[in-house]
Design a protein around this motif. Sequence first.
Motif, PDB file in Angstrom:
ATOM      1  N   ALA A 432      31.812 -32.702   2.620  1.00 45.39           N
ATOM      2  CA  ALA A 432      32.845 -32.085   2.589  1.00 45.39           C
ATOM      3  C   ALA A 432      32.360 -30.600   2.724  1.00 45.39           C
ATOM      4  O   ALA A 432      32.755 -29.719   3.554  1.00 45.39           O
ATOM      5  CB  ALA A 432      33.842 -32.164   1.506  1.00 45.39           C
ATOM      6  N   ILE A 433      31.269 -30.363   2.094  1.00 38.71           N
ATOM      7  CA  ILE A 433      30.814 -28.909   1.765  1.00 38.71           C
ATOM      8  C   ILE A 433      30.067 -28.411   3.009  1.00 38.71           C
ATOM      9  O   ILE A 433      30.362 -27.338   3.777  1.00 38.71           O
ATOM     10  CB  ILE A 433      29.812 -28.863   0.775  1.00 38.71           C
ATOM     11  N   ILE A 434      29.260 -29.462   4.005  1.00 41.50           N
ATOM     12  CA  ILE A 434      28.610 -29.116   5.022  1.00 41.50           C
ATOM     13  C   ILE A 434      29.613 -29.182   6.129  1.00 41.50           C
ATOM     14  O   ILE A 434      29.551 -27.876   6.920  1.00 41.50           O
ATOM     15  CB  ILE A 434      27.474 -30.275   5.401  1.00 41.50           C
ATOM     16  N   ALA A 435      30.567 -29.932   6.267  1.00 36.13           N
ATOM     17  CA  ALA A 435      31.517 -29.988   7.326  1.00 36.13           C
ATOM     18  C   ALA A 435      32.527 -28.677   7.289  1.00 36.13           C
ATOM     19  O   ALA A 435      32.664 -27.942   7.959  1.00 36.13           O
ATOM     20  CB  ALA A 435      32.516 -30.954   7.417  1.00 36.13           C
ATOM     21  N   GLY A 436      32.719 -28.387   5.929  1.00 35.58           N
ATOM     22  CA  GLY A 436      33.606 -27.035   5.499  1.00 35.58           C
ATOM     23  C   GLY A 436      32.837 -25.981   6.032  1.00 35.58           C
ATOM     24  O   GLY A 436      33.577 -24.754   6.723  1.00 35.58           O
TER      25      GLY A 436
END
Length: 656
Positions: A432-436
Motif C-alpha cells: 500500500a505504501i509503495i503503490a500509494g
Amino acid sequence: MAAEIGHLSLWLALAAALCLSVFPLIGVHRNILALQWYARPLAWVQWLALTLSMVCLGYSFYINDFSVAYVANHSNSALPLAYRLSAIWGGHEGSLLLWGWMLGGWAAMVGVLSRSVPLHMVARVLSVMGMISVGFLLFMLLTSNPFDRVLPWFPLDGADLNPLLQDPGLIIHPPMLYMGYVGFSVAFAFAVAGLLAGNMDPAWARWARPWTTVAWSFLTVGIALGSWWAYYELGWGGWWFWDPVENASLLPWLAGTALIHSLAVTEKRNMFRAWTVLLAIIAFSLSLLGTFLVRSGVLTSVHAFANDPERGTFILAFLSVVAGGALTLFAFRSSALTNNKGFKPVSREAFLLGNNLILLTATFVVLVGTVAPLFFEAMDLKISIRSPYFNGFFVPLTLVLILLMVPGVFSNWKRQDGNGLLKRMALLAPAAIIAGWFAARLPEPSPWQGVLAIMLALFLVFAHVDDVVRRARAYGQGFFTGLGKLGRGYWGMVMAHCGLAVMVAGITLVSFHEVERDIRMAPGDQASIGEYAFVFDSLDSYVGPNFDSTRGHFHVTYQGEPEAIMHPEKRTYHASGQIMTEAAIDAGFWRDLYVAMGEPLEDGNAWAVRIYFKPGIRWIWLGALMMALGGALALSDKRYRRQRFATSEEGVSHES
C-alpha cells in the motif's frame, strides 16, 4: 375540488395516525389481540390517505390551479411539466407532505414485511411510527397546509419554481434524501418498541437491521445527488461547501453508518445493546434536527425551504418531545441493556466499536460547527465557522477511520489472534505504501496529506482483496467456486468499504490537483490550463420554455488535438427575472473540464469566465454509488430473503 379532497385526505390520515398511536398499544397493554391486529390496516389507511393527498396536489400543479396558494407560489404556466410535478416537493409545504407520505409508506411496508415478527412487537413499532406521523400531520394542517386557497382573488399566473430547482437532479434528489431521513424512523421505532417491551435480545437488532440499511443506502444516494447538483448547477465548481443544510444531511448519515455496524454486533454477539439503541435514537433525532434547520428560517442557505421562525418553533418542540421522550425511556431501561460479557480488546466487535466512536466524534464535530453560530447569534454575536474548522477535524478522523477498518476486516468475532493480525497487516502495508506513493504523484506530486490519504485508501482495498482470496480458498473447492460461496452480505460489505476508498481517492485528487482560472474572455480569445487550451468561439441567444439564454461556444484541445465542445449559458427566467449560471462540463473518468460564464464586461462583448481542470472528481460520486449499491447487495443476501425477520439466531460470519 382536488385541493379540498387532498385537504380532507390529510385529516383522514391524521385520524388513522391517532388511532394507530393509541389502539395497538392498548391492545398490547391489555393483551387484546384484536386491537393489536388493527395496527397493520391502520398503517395502510394512513398511507393511502396520504397518497391521495399527494395525487391531488400533483393534479393541482398539472392543471395550473393557481387558486391553491402553494401552486401559485411554486409554479407557472410556462414551467415544463416535469418541473411542475417535481414542484410538489419544491417548497416548504409540499416537501413536508412528501416527508409525511414517505413516513406512511415506511409504516405500511413494515406492516407488510414483518409477518414473522411477533404481533405485539409489530403493534408497538407501528404505534410509535403513528405517533411520529401525528406530529408531522399536525404540523402540516396547523401551520403548513399545502392545500390552502387564495380565494376569491388569486393570480392568473404563478410566481414560478425557484430556478435553482428547475433541474433533473432536483427531481430525484429530495425523494432520495427524504427516504433516508424518514427511513431511520423504523430503526427508532424498533428501538423504542424494544424499550417499551423491556426485552432487547438480538432479535430486535435482526428485525431493525435491514430497514436501517435501506434507509442508509437511500440517504447515501440522496447526499451524492445533492453534491452532484451543487457541482454543476450553482456554477462555482464546488461539490461540498460545509453549508449548514449540507451538514444537516451528513449528520444522520454519520450516525446511521455507526448504527448499521453496531446492529451487526448486537445481532451476532448480543453486545453493545445500549449503544445500539442510543444510536437509533440519535440517528432519527438528527434527521428531525435537519428538518428543523432547513425549515425554521434560523439559517441562510441555497438549500433552505422556509423562513418562518413560528414553524421552526413547532418542529423544535416536536424534536424535543420525540428525542426527549425516547432518551427518558432509554434512561429508565439502560441498566437492563448492559451485556458486554465476553468482550475482547482484539476482536471484530472491538474494532467496530472503535470505528463507531470515530463516527460519533465526527458527528459531534459537524454538529457543533453547524449549530454553534446559531447559539452565538442568539446572544447577538456574529461568528462564522467555515471549511478550515470542518476539514481540520474531519479529514484526520476519516483517515483514522480507514486505518481501523483494515484490522476490522481481518478480525474474527469473539477473539482474534493479535500476532496473526499484525502479520497480515505487515504483509500488505509495504504494498500500500509503495503503490500509494506512485499513485499520489499522478497527475503531479501531492503534499504529504494527499500521499497518506491515497496510501490508506489503497491499504483498505488491498485488505479486502486479500480477505476475498483467503475466504475463497478456505472452502477448498477451487478459487472460483469459493468466490461463488461468499454471501451477498459479505460482497455488499466489500463494495461499500471499497466505495469509501474510491471516494477518498477522488476527494484527494480534486482537492490537491484541481486548477482554476478566472479570466476575461471575448470571442476569439484562448486560455490554457496545462496542455488544455480553451478557445472562446462565439456567443448566441437561445429561447427556452420559460427563460432566455445567452450561450457561449467553446472548443477545447489537448496537446493540439480536439478534446471537447462546450456550451456554458447565462439564463434569465421570465417570471422571476432571476439570472442563473449553467456551467458546461466535459465529464470523464479521470478528469472533468468545467467552464462557467460570469458577468458581461465592458460593452457586453467580453465576459468573466471561470475554467477548471478537476482530476478524479467523478470518483467521489462513483464511491458514493458503490457504498449505496453495497447496502442494496447486502439486503439481497439469502438470509434476509429466506427469513427476513427470523426470530432464531442465524450466522453472519461474512458480514461486518
